[in-house]
Design a protein around this motif. Structure first.
Motif, PDB file in Angstrom:
ATOM      1  N   ILE A 108      19.579 -30.116 -22.629  1.00  0.00           N
ATOM      2  CA  ILE A 108      18.559 -30.353 -21.491  1.00  0.00           C
ATOM      3  C   ILE A 108      19.089 -29.562 -20.281  1.00  0.00           C
ATOM      4  O   ILE A 108      20.199 -29.855 -19.769  1.00  0.00           O
ATOM      5  CB  ILE A 108      18.564 -31.814 -21.221  1.00  0.00           C
ATOM      6  N   MET A 109      18.131 -28.965 -19.848  1.00  0.00           N
ATOM      7  CA  MET A 109      18.151 -28.009 -18.626  1.00  0.00           C
ATOM      8  C   MET A 109      17.897 -28.976 -17.249  1.00  0.00           C
ATOM      9  O   MET A 109      16.988 -29.554 -17.326  1.00  0.00           O
ATOM     10  CB  MET A 109      17.610 -26.654 -18.578  1.00  0.00           C
ATOM     11  N   ILE A 110      18.685 -28.514 -16.214  1.00  0.00           N
ATOM     12  CA  ILE A 110      18.293 -29.317 -15.033  1.00  0.00           C
ATOM     13  C   ILE A 110      17.779 -28.631 -13.928  1.00  0.00           C
ATOM     14  O   ILE A 110      18.413 -27.534 -13.684  1.00  0.00           O
ATOM     15  CB  ILE A 110      19.545 -30.169 -14.487  1.00  0.00           C
ATOM     16  N   ASP A 111      16.641 -28.870 -13.296  1.00  0.00           N
ATOM     17  CA  ASP A 111      16.097 -28.183 -12.232  1.00  0.00           C
ATOM     18  C   ASP A 111      16.114 -29.018 -11.313  1.00  0.00           C
ATOM     19  O   ASP A 111      15.288 -29.812 -10.927  1.00  0.00           O
ATOM     20  CB  ASP A 111      14.632 -27.562 -12.712  1.00  0.00           C
ATOM     21  N   ASP A 112      17.200 -29.122 -10.256  1.00  0.00           N
ATOM     22  CA  ASP A 112      17.389 -29.952  -9.084  1.00  0.00           C
ATOM     23  C   ASP A 112      16.185 -29.622  -8.027  1.00  0.00           C
ATOM     24  O   ASP A 112      15.823 -30.666  -7.352  1.00  0.00           O
ATOM     25  CB  ASP A 112      18.652 -29.968  -8.496  1.00  0.00           C
ATOM     26  N   PHE A 113      15.969 -28.440  -7.908  1.00  0.00           N
ATOM     27  CA  PHE A 113      14.860 -28.270  -6.901  1.00  0.00           C
ATOM     28  C   PHE A 113      13.412 -28.980  -7.147  1.00  0.00           C
ATOM     29  O   PHE A 113      13.197 -29.470  -6.008  1.00  0.00           O
ATOM     30  CB  PHE A 113      14.366 -26.651  -6.751  1.00  0.00           C
ATOM     31  N   HIS A 114      13.139 -28.891  -8.343  1.00  0.00           N
ATOM     32  CA  HIS A 114      11.741 -29.780  -8.721  1.00  0.00           C
ATOM     33  C   HIS A 114      12.002 -30.791  -9.201  1.00  0.00           C
ATOM     34  O   HIS A 114      11.131 -31.663  -9.842  1.00  0.00           O
ATOM     35  CB  HIS A 114      11.055 -28.793  -9.611  1.00  0.00           C
ATOM     36  N   ARG A 115      13.418 -31.264  -9.306  1.00  0.00           N
ATOM     37  CA  ARG A 115      13.570 -32.633  -9.910  1.00  0.00           C
ATOM     38  C   ARG A 115      12.894 -32.720 -11.252  1.00  0.00           C
ATOM     39  O   ARG A 115      12.199 -33.658 -11.577  1.00  0.00           O
ATOM     40  CB  ARG A 115      13.134 -33.855  -9.065  1.00  0.00           C
ATOM     41  N   LEU A 116      13.243 -31.791 -12.269  1.00  0.00           N
ATOM     42  CA  LEU A 116      12.894 -31.886 -13.415  1.00  0.00           C
ATOM     43  C   LEU A 116      13.988 -31.576 -14.625  1.00  0.00           C
ATOM     44  O   LEU A 116      14.853 -30.768 -14.256  1.00  0.00           O
ATOM     45  CB  LEU A 116      11.783 -30.737 -13.199  1.00  0.00           C
ATOM     46  N   LEU A 117      13.742 -32.405 -15.614  1.00  0.00           N
ATOM     47  CA  LEU A 117      14.847 -32.045 -16.719  1.00  0.00           C
ATOM     48  C   LEU A 117      14.040 -31.377 -17.645  1.00  0.00           C
ATOM     49  O   LEU A 117      12.755 -31.712 -18.194  1.00  0.00           O
ATOM     50  CB  LEU A 117      15.013 -33.219 -17.429  1.00  0.00           C
ATOM     51  N   PHE A 118      14.289 -30.429 -18.541  1.00  0.00           N
ATOM     52  CA  PHE A 118      13.510 -29.318 -19.286  1.00  0.00           C
ATOM     53  C   PHE A 118      14.520 -29.274 -20.536  1.00  0.00           C
ATOM     54  O   PHE A 118      15.497 -28.773 -20.553  1.00  0.00           O
ATOM     55  CB  PHE A 118      13.295 -28.016 -18.912  1.00  0.00           C
ATOM     56  N   CYS A 119      13.914 -30.251 -21.743  1.00  0.00           N
ATOM     57  CA  CYS A 119      14.722 -30.045 -23.169  1.00  0.00           C
ATOM     58  C   CYS A 119      14.100 -28.546 -23.723  1.00  0.00           C
ATOM     59  O   CYS A 119      12.965 -28.454 -23.794  1.00  0.00           O
ATOM     60  CB  CYS A 119      14.317 -31.108 -23.804  1.00  0.00           C
ATOM     61  N   GLN A 120      14.882 -27.744 -24.032  1.00  0.00           N
ATOM     62  CA  GLN A 120      14.553 -26.550 -24.572  1.00  0.00           C
ATOM     63  C   GLN A 120      14.373 -26.620 -26.281  1.00  0.00           C
ATOM     64  O   GLN A 120      15.370 -27.018 -26.976  1.00  0.00           O
ATOM     65  CB  GLN A 120      15.436 -25.285 -24.413  1.00  0.00           C
ATOM     66  N   VAL A 121      13.326 -26.089 -26.767  1.00  0.00           N
ATOM     67  CA  VAL A 121      12.980 -26.281 -28.041  1.00  0.00           C
ATOM     68  C   VAL A 121      12.936 -24.426 -28.646  1.00  0.00           C
ATOM     69  O   VAL A 121      11.622 -24.162 -28.055  1.00  0.00           O
ATOM     70  CB  VAL A 121      11.900 -26.951 -28.593  1.00  0.00           C
ATOM     71  N   PRO A 122      13.746 -23.874 -29.056  1.00  0.00           N
ATOM     72  CA  PRO A 122      13.519 -22.528 -29.456  1.00  0.00           C
ATOM     73  C   PRO A 122      12.323 -22.214 -30.132  1.00  0.00           C
ATOM     74  O   PRO A 122      11.868 -22.921 -30.992  1.00  0.00           O
ATOM     75  CB  PRO A 122      14.724 -21.952 -30.116  1.00  0.00           C
ATOM     76  N   LYS A 123      11.661 -20.838 -29.955  1.00  0.00           N
ATOM     77  CA  LYS A 123      10.462 -20.744 -30.401  1.00  0.00           C
ATOM     78  C   LYS A 123       9.123 -21.647 -30.065  1.00  0.00           C
ATOM     79  O   LYS A 123       8.343 -21.745 -30.949  1.00  0.00           O
ATOM     80  CB  LYS A 123      10.592 -20.566 -31.881  1.00  0.00           C
ATOM     81  N   ALA A 124       9.466 -22.225 -28.956  1.00  0.00           N
ATOM     82  CA  ALA A 124       8.297 -23.037 -28.572  1.00  0.00           C
ATOM     83  C   ALA A 124       8.193 -22.844 -26.960  1.00  0.00           C
ATOM     84  O   ALA A 124       8.355 -23.951 -26.193  1.00  0.00           O
ATOM     85  CB  ALA A 124       8.610 -24.617 -28.731  1.00  0.00           C
ATOM     86  N   SER A 125       7.843 -21.558 -26.700  1.00  0.00           N
ATOM     87  CA  SER A 125       7.855 -21.213 -25.029  1.00  0.00           C
ATOM     88  C   SER A 125       9.033 -21.645 -24.260  1.00  0.00           C
ATOM     89  O   SER A 125       8.916 -21.623 -23.004  1.00  0.00           O
ATOM     90  CB  SER A 125       6.549 -21.687 -24.658  1.00  0.00           C
ATOM     91  N   SER A 126      10.365 -21.715 -24.845  1.00  0.00           N
ATOM     92  CA  SER A 126      11.153 -22.122 -24.090  1.00  0.00           C
ATOM     93  C   SER A 126      11.632 -21.227 -23.036  1.00  0.00           C
ATOM     94  O   SER A 126      12.113 -21.514 -22.077  1.00  0.00           O
ATOM     95  CB  SER A 126      12.527 -22.756 -25.002  1.00  0.00           C
ATOM     96  N   SER A 127      11.914 -19.855 -23.451  1.00  0.00           N
ATOM     97  CA  SER A 127      12.134 -18.776 -22.875  1.00  0.00           C
ATOM     98  C   SER A 127      11.194 -18.753 -21.581  1.00  0.00           C
ATOM     99  O   SER A 127      11.463 -18.233 -20.404  1.00  0.00           O
ATOM    100  CB  SER A 127      12.290 -17.635 -23.571  1.00  0.00           C
ATOM    101  N   SER A 128       9.953 -18.840 -21.876  1.00  0.00           N
ATOM    102  CA  SER A 128       9.085 -18.584 -20.828  1.00  0.00           C
ATOM    103  C   SER A 128       9.275 -19.624 -19.673  1.00  0.00           C
ATOM    104  O   SER A 128       9.198 -19.463 -18.457  1.00  0.00           O
ATOM    105  CB  SER A 128       7.855 -18.768 -21.489  1.00  0.00           C
ATOM    106  N   TRP A 129       9.618 -21.135 -20.346  1.00  0.00           N
ATOM    107  CA  TRP A 129       9.650 -21.889 -19.170  1.00  0.00           C
ATOM    108  C   TRP A 129      10.982 -21.794 -18.441  1.00  0.00           C
ATOM    109  O   TRP A 129      10.941 -21.958 -17.267  1.00  0.00           O
ATOM    110  CB  TRP A 129       9.773 -23.316 -19.921  1.00  0.00           C
ATOM    111  N   LYS A 130      11.935 -21.485 -18.992  1.00  0.00           N
ATOM    112  CA  LYS A 130      13.270 -21.186 -18.270  1.00  0.00           C
ATOM    113  C   LYS A 130      12.907 -19.999 -17.349  1.00  0.00           C
ATOM    114  O   LYS A 130      13.644 -20.023 -16.034  1.00  0.00           O
ATOM    115  CB  LYS A 130      14.338 -20.651 -19.012  1.00  0.00           C
ATOM    116  N   ASN A 131      12.169 -18.997 -17.731  1.00  0.00           N
ATOM    117  CA  ASN A 131      11.881 -17.803 -16.801  1.00  0.00           C
ATOM    118  C   ASN A 131      11.136 -18.487 -15.652  1.00  0.00           C
ATOM    119  O   ASN A 131      11.448 -17.860 -14.332  1.00  0.00           O
ATOM    120  CB  ASN A 131      10.985 -16.685 -17.291  1.00  0.00           C
ATOM    121  N   THR A 132      10.059 -19.347 -15.769  1.00  0.00           N
ATOM    122  CA  THR A 132       9.338 -19.916 -14.748  1.00  0.00           C
ATOM    123  C   THR A 132      10.010 -20.549 -13.692  1.00  0.00           C
ATOM    124  O   THR A 132      10.150 -20.317 -12.626  1.00  0.00           O
ATOM    125  CB  THR A 132       8.153 -20.875 -15.383  1.00  0.00           C
ATOM    126  N   LEU A 133      10.940 -21.399 -14.432  1.00  0.00           N
ATOM    127  CA  LEU A 133      11.752 -22.271 -13.204  1.00  0.00           C
ATOM    128  C   LEU A 133      12.718 -21.456 -12.479  1.00  0.00           C
ATOM    129  O   LEU A 133      12.731 -21.857 -11.334  1.00  0.00           O
ATOM    130  CB  LEU A 133      12.316 -23.389 -13.934  1.00  0.00           C
TER     131      LEU A 133
END
Length: 358
Positions: free
Chosen positions: A112-137
């Motif tokens: 689970i990745m932490i984005d403190d700026f947006h107060r968001l926790l993102f759980c990455q699932v490979p091959k389910a747009s995880s790289s795209s979401w990490k790029n975006t954040l």
């Protein structure tokens, strides 16, 4: 004749009746209406329980009795979809009361990745747009400027993970931050992983994984070629099924790319605000970005140029899985049995996979 004092009091009474009373009535009525609406709508905020397996049986009964198809007059279609997915997952999870092991807990916290700026926790699932979401954040927080110049290992290092937090901070973050994950139809994700790891790249990691697969297939005396890098879908399936029940710490680190989503994110123990899906990722991502305060003009930063198309297209899945005998197809389904149950995925009607999955 009325006295001056009496006239003044009469004037005050008239003003009160004509102006003040209607305003008071309007305000009281609005407040009562808002309260009634808030009681009738399910909240998009979290219960924030890290391990919902500790909920009482009474709460489980309430979940089972909840109407997934209820109407939500104030929610727009996208918000309604999020609520329905969340309720559906809660209902499915009520059948599983097994608590997480320490190993499972440590693993999901590291995922689970932490984005403190947006107060968001993102759980990455490979091959389910995880790289795209990490790029975006990372782009939104200014940590990267050009997504084309950032490698996957670099992206991973730019995020703080939940596992890095002390217990008290971790609990606070879990309760106060929004949480999200993206799911994908399991067979589609499996095929995407095979194509990415064995057909589209030629790296040291691929060679290492190929050797692991070939070693296992050789032990079954099913290998029909001496080319180590030529791994077929059937061979990959044999290997994936063979290692599916291994302890996490004994599996190849690339196993995450096809590991079941429930193991990656533990949705039966972590109550996510948003369950996005690859098939609706455009609408889902726009809504989530709006909720976390991203600029209206900003969209998901695709790491794969074809990422915003239907990569999980049923025809692509069928074209690959049609090469496999039913016995192997059942092994793939067996790996993702609980993913199908928890996320309520259904195979396309009329396909050879329908009876295999149901």
């Amino acid at each position: 004749m009325l006295s001056g004092k009496a006239c003044f009091l009469l004037l005050v009474a008239v003003v009160a009746v004509c102006y003040i009373v209607p305003v008071v009535i309007h305000e009281v009525g609005s407040t009562l209406l808002q309260r009634a609406q808030s009681r009738s709508l399910p909240s998009l905020s979290l219960l924030s329980s890290y391990d919902t397996s500790k909920e009482s049986d009474a709460n489980c009964t309430k979940v089972k009795q909840s109407s997934i198809n209820a109407t939500f007059p104030v929610l727009d279609p996208i918000d309604k979809r999020f609520v329905e997915r969340r309720e559906s997952i809660r209902l499915s999870c009520s059948k599983y009361r097994k608590p997480m092991t320490n190993e499972e807990r440590n693993f999901v916290m590291s995922n689970i990745m932490i984005d403190d700026f947006h107060r968001l926790l993102f759980c990455q699932v490979p091959k389910a747009s995880s790289s795209s979401w990490k790029n975006t954040l990372l782009f939104l927080t200014g940590k990267i400027q050009d997504i084309e110049k950032v490698t996957s290992p670099q992206r991973q290092k730019l995020f703080r993970r939940l596992s890095s937090c002390q217990p008290k901070e971790r609990e606070t973050i879990l309760k106060s931050y929004k949480k999200m994950m993206v799911s994908r139809e399991p067979l589609s994700r499996f095929i995407s992983c095979y194509r990415d790891k064995f057909l589209h790249v030629n790296t040291a990691l691929r060679k290492d994984l190929c050797r692991q697969v070939v070693k296992h297939v050789d032990s079954l005396e099913k290998r029909h070629t001496t080319d180590v890098l030529n791994v077929s879908l059937s061979e990959f399936t044999e290997y994936a099924h063979h290692t599916a029940d291994w302890p996490i710490n004994k599996q190849h680190h690339l196993n995450n790319d096809w590991r079941p989503m429930i193991t990656m994110c533990q949705p039966c123990h972590i109550d996510y605000d948003f369950y996005a899906d690859v098939t609706t990722i455009g609408e889902d991502s726009r809504r989530i970005l709006k909720v976390i305060g991203a600029p209206d003009s900003h969209q998901l930063q695709w790491s794969n140029p074809s990422g915003n198309t239907s990569v999980s297209d049923q025809q692509v899945v069928e074209s690959y899985l049609s090469q496999m005998p039913t016995s192997l197809l059942k092994k793939v389904v067996d790996i993702y049995k609980r993913d199908y149950e928890i996320f309520d995925y259904k195979p396309a009607q009329g396909t050879r996979f329908e009876k295999t999955i149901i």
